[in-house]
Design a protein around this motif. Structure first.
Motif, PDB file in Angstrom:
ATOM      1  N   TRP A  40       0.827  -1.203   0.000  1.00 52.77           N
ATOM      2  CA  TRP A  40       0.000   0.000   0.000  1.00 52.77           C
ATOM      3  C   TRP A  40       0.864   1.258   0.000  1.00 52.77           C
ATOM      4  O   TRP A  40       0.589   2.210  -0.736  1.00 52.77           O
ATOM      5  CB  TRP A  40      -0.945  -0.003   1.204  1.00 52.77           C
ATOM      6  N   LEU A  41       1.914   1.259   0.798  1.00 50.26           N
ATOM      7  CA  LEU A  41       2.807   2.416   0.836  1.00 50.26           C
ATOM      8  C   LEU A  41       3.424   2.681  -0.534  1.00 50.26           C
ATOM      9  O   LEU A  41       3.518   3.833  -0.966  1.00 50.26           O
ATOM     10  CB  LEU A  41       3.888   2.218   1.894  1.00 50.26           C
ATOM     11  N   ALA A  42       3.808   1.636  -1.247  1.00 56.58           N
ATOM     12  CA  ALA A  42       4.347   1.801  -2.599  1.00 56.58           C
ATOM     13  C   ALA A  42       3.286   2.384  -3.530  1.00 56.58           C
ATOM     14  O   ALA A  42       3.581   3.264  -4.350  1.00 56.58           O
ATOM     15  CB  ALA A  42       4.863   0.470  -3.132  1.00 56.58           C
ATOM     16  N   GLU A  43       2.040   1.920  -3.385  1.00 62.89           N
ATOM     17  CA  GLU A  43       0.940   2.412  -4.230  1.00 62.89           C
ATOM     18  C   GLU A  43       0.677   3.901  -4.028  1.00 62.89           C
ATOM     19  O   GLU A  43       0.257   4.581  -4.961  1.00 62.89           O
ATOM     20  CB  GLU A  43      -0.342   1.633  -3.942  1.00 62.89           C
ATOM     21  N   ILE A  44       0.917   4.394  -2.813  1.00 62.75           N
ATOM     22  CA  ILE A  44       0.657   5.824  -2.552  1.00 62.75           C
ATOM     23  C   ILE A  44       1.909   6.676  -2.729  1.00 62.75           C
ATOM     24  O   ILE A  44       1.926   7.835  -2.343  1.00 62.75           O
ATOM     25  CB  ILE A  44       0.024   6.049  -1.165  1.00 62.75           C
ATOM     26  N   GLY A  45       2.959   6.082  -3.287  1.00 62.03           N
ATOM     27  CA  GLY A  45       4.161   6.852  -3.585  1.00 62.03           C
ATOM     28  C   GLY A  45       5.178   6.919  -2.457  1.00 62.03           C
ATOM     29  O   GLY A  45       6.038   7.795  -2.461  1.00 62.03           O
ATOM     30  N   GLU A  46       5.099   6.000  -1.506  1.00 62.81           N
ATOM     31  CA  GLU A  46       6.043   5.966  -0.379  1.00 62.81           C
ATOM     32  C   GLU A  46       6.735   4.597  -0.310  1.00 62.81           C
ATOM     33  O   GLU A  46       6.724   3.930   0.736  1.00 62.81           O
ATOM     34  CB  GLU A  46       5.310   6.244   0.940  1.00 62.81           C
ATOM     35  N   PRO A  47       7.396   4.165  -1.397  1.00 64.17           N
ATOM     36  CA  PRO A  47       7.995   2.821  -1.407  1.00 64.17           C
ATOM     37  C   PRO A  47       9.163   2.653  -0.431  1.00 64.17           C
ATOM     38  O   PRO A  47       9.497   1.521  -0.076  1.00 64.17           O
ATOM     39  CB  PRO A  47       8.461   2.655  -2.849  1.00 64.17           C
ATOM     40  N   ASP A  48       9.757   3.749   0.013  1.00 61.09           N
ATOM     41  CA  ASP A  48      10.904   3.671   0.914  1.00 61.09           C
ATOM     42  C   ASP A  48      10.523   3.822   2.388  1.00 61.09           C
ATOM     43  O   ASP A  48      11.402   3.865   3.252  1.00 61.09           O
ATOM     44  CB  ASP A  48      11.946   4.733   0.546  1.00 61.09           C
ATOM     45  N   ALA A  49       9.225   3.917   2.666  1.00 63.08           N
ATOM     46  CA  ALA A  49       8.778   4.047   4.052  1.00 63.08           C
ATOM     47  C   ALA A  49       9.163   2.792   4.835  1.00 63.08           C
ATOM     48  O   ALA A  49       9.166   1.686   4.303  1.00 63.08           O
ATOM     49  CB  ALA A  49       7.273   4.280   4.104  1.00 63.08           C
ATOM     50  N   ILE A  50       9.499   2.980   6.090  1.00 64.30           N
ATOM     51  CA  ILE A  50       9.955   1.881   6.937  1.00 64.30           C
ATOM     52  C   ILE A  50       8.789   1.313   7.734  1.00 64.30           C
ATOM     53  O   ILE A  50       8.096   2.029   8.456  1.00 64.30           O
ATOM     54  CB  ILE A  50      11.059   2.362   7.889  1.00 64.30           C
ATOM     55  N   VAL A  51       8.603  -0.010   7.598  1.00 64.47           N
ATOM     56  CA  VAL A  51       7.625  -0.767   8.385  1.00 64.47           C
ATOM     57  C   VAL A  51       8.339  -2.030   8.837  1.00 64.47           C
ATOM     58  O   VAL A  51       8.953  -2.710   8.026  1.00 64.47           O
ATOM     59  CB  VAL A  51       6.386  -1.160   7.544  1.00 64.47           C
ATOM     60  N   ASN A  52       8.274  -2.330  10.125  1.00 70.70           N
ATOM     61  CA  ASN A  52       8.880  -3.572  10.605  1.00 70.70           C
ATOM     62  C   ASN A  52       8.001  -4.211  11.675  1.00 70.70           C
ATOM     63  O   ASN A  52       6.922  -3.709  11.981  1.00 70.70           O
ATOM     64  CB  ASN A  52      10.311  -3.332  11.092  1.00 70.70           C
ATOM     65  N   GLN A  53       8.464  -5.312  12.248  1.00 70.37           N
ATOM     66  CA  GLN A  53       7.648  -6.072  13.197  1.00 70.37           C
ATOM     67  C   GLN A  53       7.311  -5.299  14.460  1.00 70.37           C
ATOM     68  O   GLN A  53       6.321  -5.595  15.110  1.00 70.37           O
ATOM     69  CB  GLN A  53       8.338  -7.382  13.565  1.00 70.37           C
ATOM     70  N   THR A  54       8.106  -4.311  14.814  1.00 63.75           N
ATOM     71  CA  THR A  54       7.803  -3.545  16.025  1.00 63.75           C
ATOM     72  C   THR A  54       6.795  -2.433  15.775  1.00 63.75           C
ATOM     73  O   THR A  54       6.232  -1.897  16.723  1.00 63.75           O
ATOM     74  CB  THR A  54       9.076  -2.941  16.653  1.00 63.75           C
ATOM     75  N   ASN A  55       6.557  -2.083  14.496  1.00 66.67           N
ATOM     76  CA  ASN A  55       5.566  -1.033  14.227  1.00 66.67           C
ATOM     77  C   ASN A  55       4.428  -1.515  13.330  1.00 66.67           C
ATOM     78  O   ASN A  55       3.724  -0.713  12.724  1.00 66.67           O
ATOM     79  CB  ASN A  55       6.216   0.242  13.691  1.00 66.67           C
ATOM     80  N   CYS A  56       4.233  -2.829  13.264  1.00 66.63           N
ATOM     81  CA  CYS A  56       3.080  -3.444  12.586  1.00 66.63           C
ATOM     82  C   CYS A  56       2.689  -4.642  13.437  1.00 66.63           C
ATOM     83  O   CYS A  56       3.169  -5.756  13.227  1.00 66.63           O
ATOM     84  CB  CYS A  56       3.446  -3.863  11.167  1.00 66.63           C
ATOM     85  N   MET A  57       1.830  -4.394  14.421  1.00 62.98           N
ATOM     86  CA  MET A  57       1.524  -5.433  15.404  1.00 62.98           C
ATOM     87  C   MET A  57       0.039  -5.747  15.463  1.00 62.98           C
ATOM     88  O   MET A  57      -0.801  -4.862  15.314  1.00 62.98           O
ATOM     89  CB  MET A  57       2.009  -4.992  16.788  1.00 62.98           C
ATOM     90  N   PHE A  58      -0.257  -7.021  15.724  1.00 62.24           N
ATOM     91  CA  PHE A  58      -1.646  -7.447  15.880  1.00 62.24           C
ATOM     92  C   PHE A  58      -2.293  -6.637  16.997  1.00 62.24           C
ATOM     93  O   PHE A  58      -1.707  -6.451  18.066  1.00 62.24           O
ATOM     94  CB  PHE A  58      -1.710  -8.944  16.198  1.00 62.24           C
ATOM     95  N   CYS A  59      -3.495  -6.165  16.726  1.00 59.38           N
ATOM     96  CA  CYS A  59      -4.218  -5.342  17.695  1.00 59.38           C
ATOM     97  C   CYS A  59      -5.448  -6.087  18.225  1.00 59.38           C
ATOM     98  O   CYS A  59      -5.587  -6.293  19.416  1.00 59.38           O
ATOM     99  CB  CYS A  59      -4.617  -4.028  17.036  1.00 59.38           C
ATOM    100  N   HIS A  60      -6.341  -6.489  17.311  1.00 64.76           N
ATOM    101  CA  HIS A  60      -7.554  -7.187  17.722  1.00 64.76           C
ATOM    102  C   HIS A  60      -8.209  -7.846  16.510  1.00 64.76           C
ATOM    103  O   HIS A  60      -7.820  -7.596  15.377  1.00 64.76           O
ATOM    104  CB  HIS A  60      -8.526  -6.235  18.415  1.00 64.76           C
TER     105      HIS A  60
END
Length: 87
Positions: A40-60
């Motif tokens: 999704w980030l690549a689709e909106i023009g942010e392909p270099d944005a950083i996402v990792n396991q500590t900032n993409c966590m299961f919520c509910h």
């Protein structure tokens, strides 16, 4: 209606901007959630944005609202924009 799983996600763009959004999918799979966030980030023009396991966590888990359900059925995931995301 199937139960969907919500991953609370933060991404930091190359310019240092923070975007907060949820990745919603039908499988409870953190790796897929991170891959969908990056897609999704690549689709909106942010392909270099950083996402990792500590900032993409299961919520509910919950039943996705109709507008998110349509996105999940179409592409396998939905994005629920929270803060700092483009309109």
């Amino acid at each position: 209606m199937p139960i969907s799983h919500v991953y609370d996600t933060y991404a930091k763009t190359a310019k240092g901007k923070i975007m907060h959004f949820d990745v919603v999918l039908d499988e409870k799979d953190q790796d897929k959630a991170m891959a969908f966030a990056k897609e999704w980030l690549a689709e909106i023009g942010e392909p270099d944005a950083i996402v990792n396991q500590t900032n993409c966590m299961f919520c509910h888990s919950t039943e996705a609202p109709p507008e998110l359900r349509k996105q999940i059925d179409k592409q396998g995931y939905a994005i629920y924009k929270l803060e700092g995301c483009p309109a």
